[in-house]
Design a protein around this motif. Structure first.
Motif, PDB file in Angstrom:
ATOM      1  N   LYS A   1      -3.632   1.316  -5.509  1.00 53.02           N
ATOM      2  CA  LYS A   1      -2.494   0.457  -5.847  1.00 53.02           C
ATOM      3  C   LYS A   1      -1.403   0.503  -4.760  1.00 53.02           C
ATOM      4  CE  LYS A   1      -4.348   0.040 -10.131  1.00 53.02           C
ATOM      5  NZ  LYS A   1      -5.187   1.212 -10.322  1.00 53.02           N
TER       6      LYS A   1
ATOM      7  N   ASP B   1       3.163  -7.050   0.029  1.00 55.82           N
ATOM      8  CA  ASP B   1       2.797  -8.175  -0.838  1.00 55.82           C
ATOM      9  C   ASP B   1       1.964  -7.549  -1.944  1.00 55.82           C
ATOM     10  OD1 ASP B   1       1.420 -10.275  -2.118  1.00 55.82           O
ATOM     11  OD2 ASP B   1       1.551 -11.525  -0.319  1.00 55.82           O
ATOM     12  N   TRP B   2       2.452  -7.586  -3.183  1.00 60.07           N
ATOM     13  CA  TRP B   2       1.795  -6.813  -4.253  1.00 60.07           C
ATOM     14  C   TRP B   2       0.537  -7.489  -4.777  1.00 60.07           C
ATOM     15  CZ3 TRP B   2       2.710  -2.046  -3.890  1.00 60.07           C
ATOM     16  CH2 TRP B   2       3.942  -1.602  -3.410  1.00 60.07           C
ATOM     17  N   ASP B   3       0.161  -8.635  -4.201  1.00 60.30           N
ATOM     18  CA  ASP B   3      -1.178  -9.172  -4.446  1.00 60.30           C
ATOM     19  C   ASP B   3      -2.177  -8.586  -3.454  1.00 60.30           C
ATOM     20  OD1 ASP B   3      -0.488 -10.727  -6.588  1.00 60.30           O
ATOM     21  OD2 ASP B   3      -0.257 -12.570  -5.426  1.00 60.30           O
ATOM     22  N   LEU B   4      -1.715  -7.783  -2.522  1.00 61.75           N
ATOM     23  CA  LEU B   4      -2.587  -7.248  -1.476  1.00 61.75           C
ATOM     24  C   LEU B   4      -2.473  -5.722  -1.480  1.00 61.75           C
ATOM     25  CD1 LEU B   4      -4.546  -7.957   0.762  1.00 61.75           C
ATOM     26  CD2 LEU B   4      -2.614  -8.212   2.316  1.00 61.75           C
ATOM     27  N   ILE B   5      -3.307  -5.105  -2.339  1.00 63.37           N
ATOM     28  CA  ILE B   5      -3.243  -3.655  -2.518  1.00 63.37           C
ATOM     29  C   ILE B   5      -4.651  -3.069  -2.412  1.00 63.37           C
ATOM     30  CG2 ILE B   5      -1.188  -3.762  -3.979  1.00 63.37           C
ATOM     31  CD1 ILE B   5      -3.015  -3.396  -6.440  1.00 63.37           C
ATOM     32  N   ASN B   6      -4.702  -1.724  -2.330  1.00 58.37           N
ATOM     33  CA  ASN B   6      -5.998  -1.051  -2.330  1.00 58.37           C
ATOM     34  C   ASN B   6      -6.247  -0.425  -3.697  1.00 58.37           C
ATOM     35  OD1 ASN B   6      -4.433   1.269  -2.405  1.00 58.37           O
ATOM     36  ND2 ASN B   6      -4.887   1.893  -0.309  1.00 58.37           N
ATOM     37  N   ALA B   7      -7.352   0.313  -3.800  1.00 53.89           N
ATOM     38  CA  ALA B   7      -7.731   0.884  -5.096  1.00 53.89           C
ATOM     39  C   ALA B   7      -6.699   1.879  -5.597  1.00 53.89           C
ATOM     40  CB  ALA B   7      -9.103   1.538  -5.001  1.00 53.89           C
TER      41      ALA B   7
ATOM     42  N   ILE C   1      -9.427   7.370  -3.388  1.00 53.75           N
ATOM     43  CA  ILE C   1      -7.974   7.359  -3.529  1.00 53.75           C
ATOM     44  C   ILE C   1      -7.404   8.713  -3.106  1.00 53.75           C
ATOM     45  CG2 ILE C   1      -6.112   7.234  -5.234  1.00 53.75           C
ATOM     46  CD1 ILE C   1      -7.809   5.359  -6.864  1.00 53.75           C
TER      47      ILE C   1
ATOM     48  N   SER D   1      -1.601  -6.297  -9.603  1.00 56.48           N
ATOM     49  CA  SER D   1      -2.138  -7.386  -8.793  1.00 56.48           C
ATOM     50  C   SER D   1      -3.056  -8.257  -9.643  1.00 56.48           C
ATOM     51  CB  SER D   1      -2.919  -6.774  -7.625  1.00 56.48           C
ATOM     52  OG  SER D   1      -3.624  -7.755  -6.924  1.00 56.48           O
TER      53      SER D   1
ATOM     54  N   ALA E   1      -5.980 -10.144  -3.096  1.00 57.43           N
ATOM     55  CA  ALA E   1      -6.677  -9.190  -3.974  1.00 57.43           C
ATOM     56  C   ALA E   1      -6.292  -9.375  -5.442  1.00 57.43           C
ATOM     57  CB  ALA E   1      -6.392  -7.759  -3.525  1.00 57.43           C
TER      58      ALA E   1
ATOM     59  N   GLU F   1     -12.348  -1.181  -3.772  1.00 57.97           N
ATOM     60  CA  GLU F   1     -13.015  -1.611  -4.997  1.00 57.97           C
ATOM     61  C   GLU F   1     -12.433  -2.900  -5.575  1.00 57.97           C
ATOM     62  OE1 GLU F   1     -12.246   1.510  -4.069  1.00 57.97           O
ATOM     63  OE2 GLU F   1     -12.906   2.934  -5.600  1.00 57.97           O
ATOM     64  N   ASN F   2     -11.125  -3.082  -5.386  1.00 60.71           N
ATOM     65  CA  ASN F   2     -10.466  -4.220  -6.015  1.00 60.71           C
ATOM     66  C   ASN F   2     -10.625  -5.514  -5.216  1.00 60.71           C
ATOM     67  OD1 ASN F   2      -8.719  -2.621  -4.291  1.00 60.71           O
ATOM     68  ND2 ASN F   2      -7.110  -4.078  -4.756  1.00 60.71           N
TER      69      ASN F   2
ATOM     70  N   PHE G   1     -12.038 -11.537   0.810  1.00 57.90           N
ATOM     71  CA  PHE G   1     -11.738 -11.234  -0.595  1.00 57.90           C
ATOM     72  C   PHE G   1     -12.943 -11.585  -1.460  1.00 57.90           C
ATOM     73  CE2 PHE G   1      -7.410 -12.649   0.936  1.00 57.90           C
ATOM     74  CZ  PHE G   1      -6.882 -11.373   1.011  1.00 57.90           C
TER      75      PHE G   1
ATOM     76  N   VAL H   1     -11.462  -6.218  -1.451  1.00 55.76           N
ATOM     77  CA  VAL H   1     -11.119  -6.519  -0.061  1.00 55.76           C
ATOM     78  C   VAL H   1     -12.070  -5.761   0.872  1.00 55.76           C
ATOM     79  CG1 VAL H   1      -9.309  -6.596   1.695  1.00 55.76           C
ATOM     80  CG2 VAL H   1      -8.673  -6.634  -0.728  1.00 55.76           C
TER      81      VAL H   1
ATOM     82  N   PHE I   1      -5.663  -5.869 -11.654  1.00 55.17           N
ATOM     83  CA  PHE I   1      -5.986  -4.502 -11.223  1.00 55.17           C
ATOM     84  C   PHE I   1      -4.640  -3.871 -10.918  1.00 55.17           C
ATOM     85  CE2 PHE I   1      -6.963  -1.316  -8.023  1.00 55.17           C
ATOM     86  CZ  PHE I   1      -8.112  -0.730  -8.508  1.00 55.17           C
TER      87      PHE I   1
END
Lengths: 235, 228
Positions: free
Chosen positions: B78, B70-76, B33, A29, A172, B54-55, B89, B57, A26
């Motif tokens: 980005k 931490d770019w593995d932990l983002i919102n819709a 967003i 990520s 995520a 949405e992604n 998750f 969380v 996404f």
């Protein structure tokens, strides 16, 4: 059983011209950057790619598109901080786009992987994205029929994997990856850590190995956001 | 028209603040967003909402400090986020089961146009370019309450509350409440019902910048927000 493959290049070597390829992630990520770059090196053309987005900058999916390997993209949101590669190609008529609402995209993939050819959803009823699709009323409410979606290959990214193909994810970065793993004839997972069978607690396995065909160890995987801040370009 | 909206209308932060006051303790909430993300900042003291993205969380918190992303932990959108205690998750199909399955209490979105029957247009300007829908069409079907926050008129002064949308629809009959820069309106029975308005705008002037009839059903409250 040992599904591990030594290199990303070996893992994607048999993806042919014209294949339908689901790519997890996404934005950046959960995007399997190393597998995508291996696919660029391998060079198949005329691909149909399923991803939530359309790439960002000049690495990963954007680079695959920039190399002219993608004939059609199925996605929900082809915009990003730097969507220039896709945008210019699309506006020039060089790539086909199928826009699918994000939840419908996820459910089409889930259905495809679960042996369900079609389903009804309220999403998009009465909008341009429902044009031409069958509709039906259930319990007084209108729904749109959507088709399950399958692929020849899925390229996904996970955190830990064992030789049986069991996978866990990181935060995520999970997103579309477990769903896509179920919907492809051949699912190829890059994992940051390979562990021995038995080292993943069965209670915590997110993708059971039955859905996974190949596991490639990619330690310290690259992140699209960081590559883009460095203005990286692939190849 | 004597009314100069720029002198009186609420800022985006003030509209977001007003919308936040209606989020109940314990609510599960999705914020669209951009502008709607601001609503999270104005949660009233003592109320705990759980935010969904949405992604995958539930229970995310504020943005991390620069350098701590931490770019593995983002919102819709980005953007990097952090987790609150009790976060979870899940994958994308589960995420939209939450959305479509009626498990969210509130979704708050932006709008190009809202029609008096609750139709929403917020995904396409209809002018070509690259279409992009994201999760908006899913969110408007499923959340128990679908609220819109928006300026009352476009930058060119055209009404955003209209009899029927001109732009491509996101959803049919889906919006339940609209928080604008001038007022709060409910969508009920195929019509706009005015609930609150700024004291500085008269009913007549408010109607003149609205593209559909504003009905009244009991008293119209005063829309009061803090300086932000």
């Amino acid at each position: 059983m040992d599904k591990t493959v030594t290199t990303a290049a070996q893992a994607v070597a048999d993806i042919p011209d014209g294949a339908c390829v689901m790519i997890g992630g996404f934005g950046g990520s959960g995007a399997p950057i190393e597998l995508i770059h291996a696919l660029i090196d391998a060079g198949p053309k005329n691909l149909t790619v399923v991803n939530n987005n359309a790439g960002n900058g000049h690495v990963g999916l954007a680079a695959l598109i920039e190399q002219g390997q993608v004939a059609k993209l199925i996605c929900s949101f082809p915009r990003s901080a730097d969507p220039k590669v896709f945008t210019e190609l699309y506006l020039a008529g060089g790539i086909e786009l199928e826009i699918v609402p994000q939840g419908t995209l996820a459910e089409r993939i889930r259905a495809g992987g679960a042996g369900i050819p079609a389903f009804y959803t309220p999403t998009s009823y009465g909008t341009d994205l429902a044009t031409g699709k069958p509709v039906a009323e259930f319990d007084g409410r209108m729904y749109v029929q959507e088709r399950g979606l399958k692929a020849d290959f899925a390229l996904i990214k996970a955190e830990r994997g064992d030789p049986m193909g069991n996978l866990t994810y990181r935060m995520a970065a999970r997103n579309f990856n477990p769903v896509m793993a179920t919907a492809a004839a051949v699912t190829i997972a890059q994992v940051s850590h390979v562990v021995a069978a038995g080292d993943l607690d069965p209670e915590n396995v997110i993708t059971p190995g039955i859905f996974v065909n190949r596991v490639v160890h990619v330690p310290n995987p690259q992140q699209e956001e960081i590559l883009n801040r460095q203005e990286a370009v692939y190849p | 028209m004597s009314l100069d909206l720029n002198d009186i209308q609420l800022s985006n932060a003030q509209i977001a603040w007003r919308a936040a006051q209606d989020i109940a303790d314990g609510a599960y909430v999705n914020l669209g967003i951009g502008f709607p993300e601001m609503v999270a900042k104005f949660q009233p003291e003592g109320r705990e909402a759980v935010f969904h993205t949405e992604n995958g969380v539930l229970g995310f918190g504020r943005a991390p400090d620069a350098g701590d992303e931490d770019w593995d932990l983002i919102n819709a959108g980005k953007k990097a986020i952090t987790l609150n205690p009790g976060a979870a998750f899940f994958h994308h199909a589960d995420s939209f089961a939450m959305v479509r399955g009626g498990h969210l209490d509130v979704a708050i979105l932006g709008a190009y146009e809202v029609a008096q029957n609750g139709d929403l247009a917020n995904w396409s300007t209809g002018r070509g370019g690259v279409p992009a829908v994201g999760g908006a069409m899913d969110l408007v079907h499923g959340a128990k309450r679908v609220a819109v926050i928006t300026d009352h008129v476009t930058k060119k002064g055209a009404p955003k509350l209209v009899e029927a949308c001109n732009l491509p629809l996101t959803g049919v009959g889906c919006v339940t409440r609209v928080y604008t820069s001038l007022c709060v309106v409910d969508v009920t029975g195929g019509r706009f019902v005015l609930r609150e308005k700024l004291a500085a705008v008269s009913l007549e002037d408010l109607q003149s910048v609205t593209g559909a009839e504003l009905h009244r059903d009991g008293d119209v409250g005063e829309l009061v927000v803090p300086e932000l």
